[in-house]
Structure formats: structure tokens, C-alpha cells
Scaffold this motif. Structure first.
Motif, PDB file in Angstrom:
ATOM      1  N   ALA A  66      -7.167  -9.023  -5.894  1.00  0.00           N
ATOM      2  CA  ALA A  66      -7.566  -9.307  -4.516  1.00  0.00           C
ATOM      3  C   ALA A  66      -6.367  -9.264  -3.570  1.00  0.00           C
ATOM      4  O   ALA A  66      -6.445  -8.707  -2.468  1.00  0.00           O
ATOM      5  N   VAL A  67      -5.241  -9.839  -4.009  1.00  0.00           N
ATOM      6  CA  VAL A  67      -4.034  -9.832  -3.172  1.00  0.00           C
ATOM      7  C   VAL A  67      -3.546  -8.403  -2.945  1.00  0.00           C
ATOM      8  O   VAL A  67      -3.254  -7.992  -1.809  1.00  0.00           O
ATOM      9  N   SER A  68      -3.443  -7.630  -4.013  1.00  0.00           N
ATOM     10  CA  SER A  68      -2.927  -6.260  -3.884  1.00  0.00           C
ATOM     11  C   SER A  68      -3.884  -5.378  -3.096  1.00  0.00           C
ATOM     12  O   SER A  68      -3.457  -4.494  -2.342  1.00  0.00           O
ATOM     13  N   ALA A  69      -5.200  -5.590  -3.243  1.00  0.00           N
ATOM     14  CA  ALA A  69      -6.167  -4.816  -2.469  1.00  0.00           C
ATOM     15  C   ALA A  69      -6.032  -5.120  -0.981  1.00  0.00           C
ATOM     16  O   ALA A  69      -6.132  -4.222  -0.130  1.00  0.00           O
ATOM     17  N   THR A  70      -5.815  -6.388  -0.661  1.00  0.00           N
ATOM     18  CA  THR A  70      -5.615  -6.777   0.738  1.00  0.00           C
ATOM     19  C   THR A  70      -4.355  -6.133   1.307  1.00  0.00           C
ATOM     20  O   THR A  70      -4.355  -5.600   2.435  1.00  0.00           O
ATOM     21  N   MET A  71      -3.264  -6.181   0.544  1.00  0.00           N
ATOM     22  CA  MET A  71      -2.021  -5.557   0.992  1.00  0.00           C
ATOM     23  C   MET A  71      -2.191  -4.050   1.164  1.00  0.00           C
ATOM     24  O   MET A  71      -1.667  -3.446   2.115  1.00  0.00           O
ATOM     25  N   ALA A  72      -2.931  -3.426   0.239  1.00  0.00           N
ATOM     26  CA  ALA A  72      -3.164  -1.982   0.337  1.00  0.00           C
ATOM     27  C   ALA A  72      -3.934  -1.655   1.613  1.00  0.00           C
ATOM     28  O   ALA A  72      -3.670  -0.633   2.258  1.00  0.00           O
ATOM     29  N   GLN A  96     -14.435   1.099   2.821  1.00  0.00           N
ATOM     30  CA  GLN A  96     -14.576   0.952   1.367  1.00  0.00           C
ATOM     31  C   GLN A  96     -13.414   0.148   0.796  1.00  0.00           C
ATOM     32  O   GLN A  96     -13.598  -0.693  -0.095  1.00  0.00           O
ATOM     33  N   GLY A  97     -12.214   0.390   1.309  1.00  0.00           N
ATOM     34  CA  GLY A  97     -11.049  -0.380   0.865  1.00  0.00           C
ATOM     35  C   GLY A  97     -11.172  -1.851   1.221  1.00  0.00           C
ATOM     36  O   GLY A  97     -10.849  -2.738   0.410  1.00  0.00           O
TER      37      GLY A  97
END
Length: 511
Positions: A66-72, A96-97
Motif C-alpha cells: 500500500a505504501v509503495s503503491a501510494t508513492m508510485a 487504475q493506479g
């Protein structure tokens, strides 16, 4: 030109910091992919084989997904501000991201029992949330690939049975590059220019991906140009962005193709320059354009033949190869110890062929190469025929050593500190045919030194201090010399015409 990027001069241009961090999106985006796939596989293993997996382990994996997806998402937004992406595809990819990040947080909240304390039966949401995040991950990844490589990247080479099963359209026919059998009858754009654009530019300048708003996949889009204006100016290659970006130093952010991508060859740049100078026609044959001495051998090589001679109307006729004598003459083999010493200065030393001892020496990976290191060059005076010292720290002092290379045929001095005084030292290079002075401080005084180089056929003068008067004088002395860059030939011709008219007027007054 594989990703032709131009400076955007509008006020909405994001800061360098934003674009800098945005470039980390492709790196960060792989983290949630890995974390979510691992979480999904662990849950699948737990459900199918009823293996005991520590809930803490899965919770930890979901948290970092979840953290890395948010940063991405954040860094992806920064990257998108640079522009040049299909709007609809970019919007789908963005949402989608965001969906991946949102459902990853939901899955983590339920798995860690944080949400269960607030909402009864929250555990029922866990597996659906994880499943949806994985589906959105696949969709976002696909759209990201479309943005980077084009919408048909995954399916471009799909066999016909798979295309039919998936309901895909029949495979598009690839752009057919027609072979050239008679270069005189070759269509200049279709058979010469378009193949260059297809192999070096169209991958990132097409209907699905148009960096800087530029498409180079068909004539109409080429004529339209990019977001800051025309990409080519018919008759003026010196002011055409299509050529200018190719001649920038490779380390320049605006050089095209970008560093690390396959670069245009000298012949390809020469062909694009010639095409634009001849009016950038999309429907003419070679025989309908003026073919000068510099471009004639390049054109002839496209048809599999050797160098060429002129025929009526500027057409090209194949003829026996007038090969430079220095490329075939017998020269002694270079001393291996000398070659090793030259290599230690940072230069590349490459043989032109297995049969001959002639060498090409290049400073492509030695930007700090300077006058002191050049002192070794004379030890290879018999063997060096091509010397590339462009974009280095050399000055006029190094040319004293270059002048000793009696068999030198090609010399690159672009983006160096040489001046008119340095050119005086090259008068003894009787075999020199090609000289690149792009981006130097050469003036009209330096052009007078070129007159003495009797075998010189091509000289590059982009972004120098030469004037129309100096070029007109040089053309008068050396009418067959091909001058690329500097001031356009049309401007030189107009200046020469005006000068001639003034001379006649002065003569008339005297009489």
C-alpha cells in the motif's frame, strides 16, 4: 529521436525537481507489483493447501504494498506533468493506479484488524479487496506499457489464432520499406527518409505515444510539427528541429535519439539534411532533386552500389568507386605498445577492417581528453585515418599533433575550444575530406584556411561565427565543397547575388 523531446517553453512547464522525482516512477512501480503478487500467492497457498502462513507476514507485505503503491501514484503524477502522453490512456492508468493503492490499504486494514474494530464483518471484505487490487494492478500495468511502448506492444506479434480467440483486429501490416534498385528513381521520402524515421523515431512518436506532441509516422503529422511549432522548415535544415536535435552533444538532454539509444549515423543525418534543404518533398524522386557531391556517395550506397557520378538533371548514376586512396593504401601495422598507450588516455582505437592496418581513433568516452594526451597521436601518424575528438577539452595546441597525421581523411572537432589559429596548422592534411567544426568559435578568417585543403569535400559549420559573406567567399573559391549548417545555401546565394549586383553598380559608376 527514439524519444524526441523538445524544450517546452510554456509557463506551465513543471520544475526540474518535479520532473527529476517523476523519473523514479518506473522504479517505484515495481515494488507494489512484487508485494501484491507475493501476498496474493501466499493467500492462495493458504486457501488451497491450508498451509499455515503467519498473518503478521501477510500484513507486513500488504502494508508495504500500500505504501509503495501510494508513492508510485505520487511520482507517476509528477512524471505525467512532463507531457507527451495520450490523454485518455494516461487518465485510465492514473485512476487504475489510485485504485490499486486504495484497495491495498483496505486489504491491509482488514488483515491487520484495524478496520474490524470499527466495521463488523470487515473480514468479509479482505479477499475481494485483495483480488480487486490485483486486477487493477494488471490493468494499470497494461496501460503503463501502452504509454511507454504503444497500445499494441503486447499484441503486436500475437499469432492469428490467438488474435481471433481474443477478438483482436487482424494484424496490421508493417510499414513496407521498399528496396532500392535504381536510386535515381527512388522516392525520397518513402524509400529513404521514412525508413530512417521508422527505425529511429516512430517508436515514441506515433498515434499512441507522441512525446512533445510530435508524430513522425506519416507526412501529415510531420508537417503539423510539435507543440512548439514546425519540426522542419523546408529548404532550411539549419533551422529545422528535426536535424538540430541530432547534432546536439549526446549528453545534452535534448539530443535525439537520447543517450543509450541507437544513434543516427552520419549518413542518415546527411540524408535528412539534404532532403530538407531540397524542400522536404514527400512525393519526389531523387532524379527530381539536386544531388551534390557530398550526398552522391551516400545515395549510391542505398542501392547497393558504390559511389556515384552526376548525370543530367542532378540525377545519380552508379559508377566505379572513387575510394579515398588512404583507405586502401598499404600502411605498416601500428606498434601494439603505442596503441595501448593511446587507449590509456581514454581513446578508443579500432581497426577499419581486418585486412588493412588503418585505424579509427575516437574520444566518444573521453570527454576530459585534452591537449596533453594528444601528444601521443603522432606515433600513429601512418595508421590514423578517422579521428573523432568532438566534445572534448582540446584546443589549438592539440591540432599541432593532429597536423602530423598525414593520412587523416575524417576529422571531428565539434564542440571543442579550437579557433581560427588552430585551423592554420591543418594545411598539410592533403587527404582530409571531412571536417566537423560544429559548435566551435570558427569565424570567416578560419574559412580562408579551408580553401587550402584541396581534397576537402564536406565541412560542418553549425553554430559557428561564420557569416554569409565568409561562406560566399568560400563557395566562390571551392564551389564543389559541401557546407552543412552555418547559414543556409539560399542565404549565401542571395548574399553573393547582392554582392555581385553591388560590384556591377560600382563598376558602372566608375565608367
Amino acid at each position: 529521436m527514439t524519444r524526441l523531446i523538445f524544450l517546452q517553453a510554456n509557463a506551465a512547464q513543471p520544475s526540474d525537481w518535479v520532473l527529476f522525482f517523476g523519473r523514479f516512477h518506473p522504479l517505484l512501480v515495481h515494488l507494489p507489483i512484487g508485494f501484491l503478487l507475493i501476498a496474493g500467492l501466499l493467500e492462495l497457498d493458504r486457501l488451497t493447501r491450508r498451509k499455515s502462513v503467519s498473518p503478521h507476514t501477510i500484513t507486513l507485505i500488504l502494508f508495504w504494498s500500500a505504501v509503495s503503491a501510494t508513492m508510485a501514484c505520487v511520482f507517476g503524477y509528477m512524471l505525467s506533468l512532463g507531457g507527451g502522453y495520450d490523454t485518455e490512456t494516461l487518465s485510465d492508468h492514473k485512476w487504475q493506479g489510485i485504485g490499486v493503492a486504495a484497495f491495498a490499504w483496505i486489504a491491509w486494514s482488514v488483515k491487520s484488524e484495524n478496520l474490524g474494530r470499527i466495521i463488523p464483518f470487515a473480514q468479509l471484505v479482505y479477499l475481494p479487496a485483495l483480488f480487486v487490487s490485483l486486477l487493477l494492478l494488471l490493468a494499470a500495468g497494461h496501460q503503463g506499457g501502452n504509454l511507454t511502448h504503444g497500445s499494441d506492444y503486447l499484441t503486436q506479434y500475437a499469432p492469428t489464432p490467438l488474435r481471433t480467440l481474443a477478438g483482436l483486429a487482424p494484424k496490421q501490416k508493417e510499414v513496407k520499406i521498399e528496396p532500392i534498385t535504381d536510386v535515381n528513381q527512388a522516392m525520397v521520402y518513402q524509400q529513404i527518409v521514412n525508413p530512417i524515421l521508422q527505425t529511429r523515431c516512430v517508436q515514441c512518436h506515433n498515434a499512441d505515444k507522441s512525446k512533445a506532441g510530435l508524430r513522425l509516422d506519416n507526412p501529415d503529422m510531420i508537417k503539423k510539427g510539435y507543440e512548439d511549432g514546425p519540426v522542419l522548415v523546408a529548404g532550411k535544415s539549419s533551422t529545422s528541429e528535426l536535424v538540430k536535435v541530432c547534432l546536439l552533444p549526446e549528453d545534452d538532454d535534448n539530443h535525439m535519439p537520447p543517450k543509450g539509444k541507437p544513434q543516427l549515423t552520419e549518413s542518415q543525418v546527411a540524408l535528412l539534411t539534404w532532403w530538407i534543404d531540397q524542400g522536404a518533398s514527400f512525393d519526389k524522386k531523387v532524379s527530381q532533386l539536386v544531388v551534390n557531391d557530398a550526398i552522391r556517395p551516400v545515395l549510391a550506397s542505398l542501392g547497393g552500389g558504390g559511389p556515384v557520378t552526376a548525370s543530367a538533371g542532378g540525377a545519380v548514376a552508379a559508377g566505379p568507386a572513387p575510394e579515398s586512396p588512404v583507405l586502401t593504401m598499404k600502411v605498416p601495422a601500428a606498434d601494439p605498445k603505442v596503441i595501448e598507450a593511446v587507449k590509456k588516455t581514454g581513446l578508443l582505437v579500432l581497426p577499419l577492417s581486418k585486412e588493412q592496418n588503418q585505424l579509427e581513433v575516437s574520444a566518444v568516452n573521453a570527454r576530459t581528453y585534452g591537449d596533453a594526451q594528444a601528444a601521443l597521436l603522432h606515433k600513429l601518424s601512418d595508421q590514423i585515418v578517422w579521428l573523432k575528438l568532438g566534445d572534448t577539452e582540446i584546443s589549438d595546441a592539440a591540432l599541432a599533433q593532429v597536423a602530423k597525421l598525414k593520412n587523416l581523411q575524417k576529422l571531428h572537432l565539434e564542440q571543442t575550444k579550437i579557433t581560427d589559429a588552430g585551423l592554420k596548422q591543418l594545411n598539410g592534411l592533403t587527404n582530409l575530406e571531412y571536417l566537423n567544426l560544429y559548435g566551435t568559435a570558427i569565424t570567416d578568417a578560419g574559412l580562408t584556411e579551408l580553401v587550402r585543403l584541396k581534397n576537402l569535400k564536406t565541412v560542418y559549420l553549425w553554430q559557428t561565427n561564420v557569416t554569409a559573406q565568409g561562406l560566399a567567399a568560400l563557395k566562390k573559391e571551392r564551389p564543389t565543397l559541401e557546407i552543412i549548417g552555418g547559414i543556409s545555401e539560399q542565404a549565401v546565394a542571395e548574399f553573393a547575388k547582392a554582392t555581385s549586383a553591388d560590384d556591377k553598380a560600382d563598376e558602372s559608376k566608375k565608367n
